[in-house]
Every structure is written in structure tokens, then in C-alpha cells.
Motif scaffolding. Structure first.
Motif, PDB file in Angstrom:
ATOM      1  N   MET A  31      11.962   3.313  17.488  1.00 36.36           N
ATOM      2  CA  MET A  31      11.804   3.344  15.956  1.00 36.36           C
ATOM      3  C   MET A  31      12.706   4.166  15.535  1.00 36.36           C
ATOM      4  O   MET A  31      11.844   5.243  16.217  1.00 36.36           O
ATOM      5  CB  MET A  31      10.454   3.048  15.696  1.00 36.36           C
ATOM      6  N   SER A  32      13.275   4.644  14.476  1.00 36.77           N
ATOM      7  CA  SER A  32      13.724   5.503  14.245  1.00 36.77           C
ATOM      8  C   SER A  32      13.273   6.610  12.604  1.00 36.77           C
ATOM      9  O   SER A  32      12.444   5.239  11.989  1.00 36.77           O
ATOM     10  CB  SER A  32      15.204   5.288  13.114  1.00 36.77           C
ATOM     11  N   LEU A  33      13.170   7.269  13.057  1.00 36.77           N
ATOM     12  CA  LEU A  33      11.974   7.891  12.175  1.00 36.77           C
ATOM     13  C   LEU A  33      12.333   8.296  10.395  1.00 36.77           C
ATOM     14  O   LEU A  33      12.335   9.147   9.799  1.00 36.77           O
ATOM     15  CB  LEU A  33      11.024   9.288  12.067  1.00 36.77           C
ATOM     16  N   ASP A  34      13.796   8.566  10.741  1.00 36.23           N
ATOM     17  CA  ASP A  34      14.685   8.508   9.768  1.00 36.23           C
ATOM     18  C   ASP A  34      14.893   7.852   8.933  1.00 36.23           C
ATOM     19  O   ASP A  34      14.731   7.579   7.142  1.00 36.23           O
ATOM     20  CB  ASP A  34      15.754   8.032   9.801  1.00 36.23           C
ATOM     21  N   ALA A  35      13.988   6.551   9.370  1.00 37.32           N
ATOM     22  CA  ALA A  35      13.445   5.345   7.552  1.00 37.32           C
ATOM     23  C   ALA A  35      12.457   5.482   7.169  1.00 37.32           C
ATOM     24  O   ALA A  35      11.714   5.109   6.229  1.00 37.32           O
ATOM     25  CB  ALA A  35      13.897   4.283   7.888  1.00 37.32           C
ATOM     26  N   LEU A  36      11.458   6.552   7.189  1.00 35.99           N
ATOM     27  CA  LEU A  36      10.419   6.573   7.257  1.00 35.99           C
ATOM     28  C   LEU A  36      10.226   6.990   5.700  1.00 35.99           C
ATOM     29  O   LEU A  36      10.808   7.612   5.301  1.00 35.99           O
ATOM     30  CB  LEU A  36       9.944   7.705   8.038  1.00 35.99           C
ATOM     31  N   THR A  37       9.385   6.333   5.138  1.00 40.94           N
ATOM     32  CA  THR A  37       9.555   6.585   3.861  1.00 40.94           C
ATOM     33  C   THR A  37       8.037   7.191   3.545  1.00 40.94           C
ATOM     34  O   THR A  37       7.416   6.489   3.477  1.00 40.94           O
ATOM     35  CB  THR A  37       9.697   5.173   2.787  1.00 40.94           C
ATOM     36  N   PHE A  38       7.497   7.871   2.046  1.00 39.14           N
ATOM     37  CA  PHE A  38       6.626   8.033   1.696  1.00 39.14           C
ATOM     38  C   PHE A  38       5.947   7.952  -0.091  1.00 39.14           C
ATOM     39  O   PHE A  38       6.818   7.564  -0.483  1.00 39.14           O
ATOM     40  CB  PHE A  38       6.196   9.650   1.843  1.00 39.14           C
ATOM     41  N   ARG A  39       5.106   7.201  -0.311  1.00 39.25           N
ATOM     42  CA  ARG A  39       4.363   7.086  -1.357  1.00 39.25           C
ATOM     43  C   ARG A  39       3.046   6.903  -1.585  1.00 39.25           C
ATOM     44  O   ARG A  39       2.082   6.996  -0.731  1.00 39.25           O
ATOM     45  CB  ARG A  39       5.089   5.843  -2.135  1.00 39.25           C
ATOM     46  N   PRO A  40       2.205   7.574  -2.358  1.00 39.23           N
ATOM     47  CA  PRO A  40       0.995   7.358  -2.975  1.00 39.23           C
ATOM     48  C   PRO A  40       0.331   6.197  -3.158  1.00 39.23           C
ATOM     49  O   PRO A  40       0.953   5.516  -3.760  1.00 39.23           O
ATOM     50  CB  PRO A  40       0.726   8.144  -4.487  1.00 39.23           C
ATOM     51  N   ALA A  41      -1.139   5.619  -2.062  1.00 48.02           N
ATOM     52  CA  ALA A  41      -1.101   4.638  -2.539  1.00 48.02           C
ATOM     53  C   ALA A  41      -1.733   4.857  -3.456  1.00 48.02           C
ATOM     54  O   ALA A  41      -1.974   5.072  -4.565  1.00 48.02           O
ATOM     55  CB  ALA A  41      -2.584   4.923  -1.422  1.00 48.02           C
ATOM     56  N   THR A  42      -2.060   2.849  -3.720  1.00 54.73           N
ATOM     57  CA  THR A  42      -2.942   2.351  -4.701  1.00 54.73           C
ATOM     58  C   THR A  42      -4.018   1.826  -4.701  1.00 54.73           C
ATOM     59  O   THR A  42      -3.889   0.991  -3.611  1.00 54.73           O
ATOM     60  CB  THR A  42      -1.649   1.461  -6.251  1.00 54.73           C
ATOM     61  N   LEU A  43      -4.666   0.872  -5.624  1.00 54.79           N
ATOM     62  CA  LEU A  43      -5.854   0.586  -5.340  1.00 54.79           C
ATOM     63  C   LEU A  43      -5.633  -0.810  -4.818  1.00 54.79           C
ATOM     64  O   LEU A  43      -5.632  -1.530  -3.471  1.00 54.79           O
ATOM     65  CB  LEU A  43      -6.827  -0.147  -6.472  1.00 54.79           C
ATOM     66  N   ALA A  44      -3.935  -1.388  -4.191  1.00 53.38           N
ATOM     67  CA  ALA A  44      -3.590  -2.209  -3.993  1.00 53.38           C
ATOM     68  C   ALA A  44      -3.603  -1.998  -2.697  1.00 53.38           C
ATOM     69  O   ALA A  44      -3.696  -3.340  -1.880  1.00 53.38           O
ATOM     70  CB  ALA A  44      -2.296  -3.521  -4.228  1.00 53.38           C
ATOM     71  N   ASP A  45      -3.715  -1.399  -2.316  1.00 53.19           N
ATOM     72  CA  ASP A  45      -3.740  -0.657  -0.709  1.00 53.19           C
ATOM     73  C   ASP A  45      -5.003  -0.331  -0.115  1.00 53.19           C
ATOM     74  O   ASP A  45      -4.945  -0.238   1.548  1.00 53.19           O
ATOM     75  CB  ASP A  45      -2.567   0.479  -0.373  1.00 53.19           C
ATOM     76  N   THR A  46      -6.088  -0.519  -0.518  1.00 51.09           N
ATOM     77  CA  THR A  46      -7.717   0.364  -0.127  1.00 51.09           C
ATOM     78  C   THR A  46      -7.734  -1.322   1.427  1.00 51.09           C
ATOM     79  O   THR A  46      -7.491   0.258   2.300  1.00 51.09           O
ATOM     80  CB  THR A  46      -8.217  -0.241  -1.118  1.00 51.09           C
ATOM     81  N   ASP A  47      -7.305  -2.074   1.463  1.00 53.07           N
ATOM     82  CA  ASP A  47      -7.287  -2.578   2.628  1.00 53.07           C
ATOM     83  C   ASP A  47      -6.985  -2.858   3.758  1.00 53.07           C
ATOM     84  O   ASP A  47      -6.993  -1.585   5.035  1.00 53.07           O
ATOM     85  CB  ASP A  47      -7.594  -4.338   2.442  1.00 53.07           C
ATOM     86  N   ALA A  48      -5.837  -2.392   3.515  1.00 51.16           N
ATOM     87  CA  ALA A  48      -4.670  -1.551   4.465  1.00 51.16           C
ATOM     88  C   ALA A  48      -4.704  -0.621   4.514  1.00 51.16           C
ATOM     89  O   ALA A  48      -4.834  -0.277   6.302  1.00 51.16           O
ATOM     90  CB  ALA A  48      -3.321  -1.753   4.036  1.00 51.16           C
ATOM     91  N   VAL A  49      -5.432   0.893   3.793  1.00 54.05           N
ATOM     92  CA  VAL A  49      -5.645   1.904   4.695  1.00 54.05           C
ATOM     93  C   VAL A  49      -6.330   2.373   5.064  1.00 54.05           C
ATOM     94  O   VAL A  49      -7.030   2.714   6.500  1.00 54.05           O
ATOM     95  CB  VAL A  49      -5.793   3.217   2.812  1.00 54.05           C
ATOM     96  N   VAL A  50      -7.634   1.388   4.636  1.00 54.96           N
ATOM     97  CA  VAL A  50      -9.292   1.430   5.585  1.00 54.96           C
ATOM     98  C   VAL A  50      -9.029   0.642   6.882  1.00 54.96           C
ATOM     99  O   VAL A  50      -9.874   1.017   7.492  1.00 54.96           O
ATOM    100  CB  VAL A  50     -10.379   0.333   4.253  1.00 54.96           C
TER     101      VAL A  50
END
Length: 180
Positions: A1-20
Motif C-alpha cells: 500500500m502506498s501512503l502517497d495517496a493518504l488523504t486527511f479530512r475532519p470527521a463529520t457526524l456521518a463518520d461516527t459509526d466508522a470512527v467508533v
């Protein structure tokens, strides 16, 4: 896996289940034992919940930073961290990398991005964190990345199930700090 394509963004409420799900997989149960960040030998119970994620996202100068990689089938959440401004310094916590992907450089990239947000966007020259005192290998990970042991400790919140159910009675949080 190439980390060159790693992206960052702030979480939103829609990301809650995935973050937990990510945080729980990194810190609790059998899945957490695949990585080196597990707290399963120290704590039972939950590590976070939707209520905590919602509370973080509702506060000003608080963010759950997400690290994602799109392999062509859509973005996949690989890591996250809670960053905030607390007591005049940046705060770094709830750091989670998919246990099957730990030791591959993702964590270093997330930490560097979190430091960049605190330094450049929030104009704060210091990052602070707390680490469970008996997690020496984790403390050393941060020391190798420029964090200093301050000699300050905070009590572990025994009796508050939101922080887990301790399996031992000698836990506290060691405060680490880095000038950005």
C-alpha cells in the motif's frame, strides 16, 4: 500500500459509526491484540462511543482527524485522532490506526498532520497528550517523535465507565508535551 495517496479530512457526524468501530478495534478486544496499541490487558469495556464522538465534533477547536486511502473502490478509513485546543496547547488523543496496518508509517503521518493543524491552522506552538503510565512502549514511541515526559500525571478516572473498566489499580495518565 502506498501512503502517497493518504488523504486527511475532519470527521463529520456521518463518520461516527466508522470512527467508533476503528477506535474500538485498535484498543479493545481480540482485534486490538493484532496491533501494539491495545489496552485489552489493562481495560475492559468501551474505549469510545457515539456520544463522545458527537460531543467532540460539537466543540469549537476540536476535530477528529481522519486518514483515508482510496484504492479505487472509495475511501477507506485507516486512522484517526482527536485534536483540540485545551488549556492553551494543542491536545492529541484517541489516536487509532487499523490494527492490521500498524507499523507501516500511517501513524507517523497522522501525528505529523495533527501537529501541522495545531501549529498552522490553530496557531498553537505546543502539543500535549496523556498516555496511560504503564504503556512504556507507547510513551517511547512519542519520545522518539520529539515529545518530552513532563513529570506531570493525571489521575485515571476510576469509576467512570466511559473510560473503560480497569483491570488494575495503578493506572494514571502521564503528560507528554512537544514544542511545535
Amino acid at each position: 500500500m502506498s501512503l502517497d495517496a493518504l488523504t486527511f479530512r475532519p470527521a463529520t457526524l456521518a463518520d461516527t459509526d466508522a470512527v467508533v468501530a476503528l477506535v474500538e478495534s485498535a484498543y479493545r478486544g481480540d482485534s486490538g491484540r493484532r496491533g501494539w496499541t491495545t489496552e485489552s490487558d489493562l481495560l475492559d469495556g468501551r474505549r469510545t462511543g457515539a456520544d463522545e464522538i458527537h460531543a467532540v465534533l460539537a466543540k469549537p477547536q476540536n476535530m477528529i482527524l481522519l486518514a483515508e486511502l482510496d484504492d479505487g473502490s472509495g475511501p477507506r478509513l485507516l486512522a484517526c485522532a482527536h485534536i483540540a485546543i485545551e488549556d492553551g496547547a494543542g491536545y492529541f488523543g484517541m489516536f487509532s490506526v487499523d490494527p492490521g496496518l500498524q507499523n507501516g508509517g500511517i501513524g507517523k503521518r497522522v501525528l505529523a498532520q495533527a501537529e501541522r493543524v495545531v501549529r498552522e491552522q490553530w496557531q498553537t506552538p505546543t502539543m500535549r497528550m496523556t498516555v496511560i503510565n504503564v504503556r512504556e512502549e507507547l510513551i517511547q514511541y512519542y519520545v522518539r517523535r520529539g515529545y518530552l515526559r513532563t513529570g506531570r500525571f493525571k489521575p485515571f478516572p476510576y469509576g467512570d465507565a466511559r473510560f473503560g473498566l480497569p483491570k488494575r489499580d495503578d493506572l494514571s495518565f502521564e503528560v507528554l508535551e512537544k514544542s511545535l
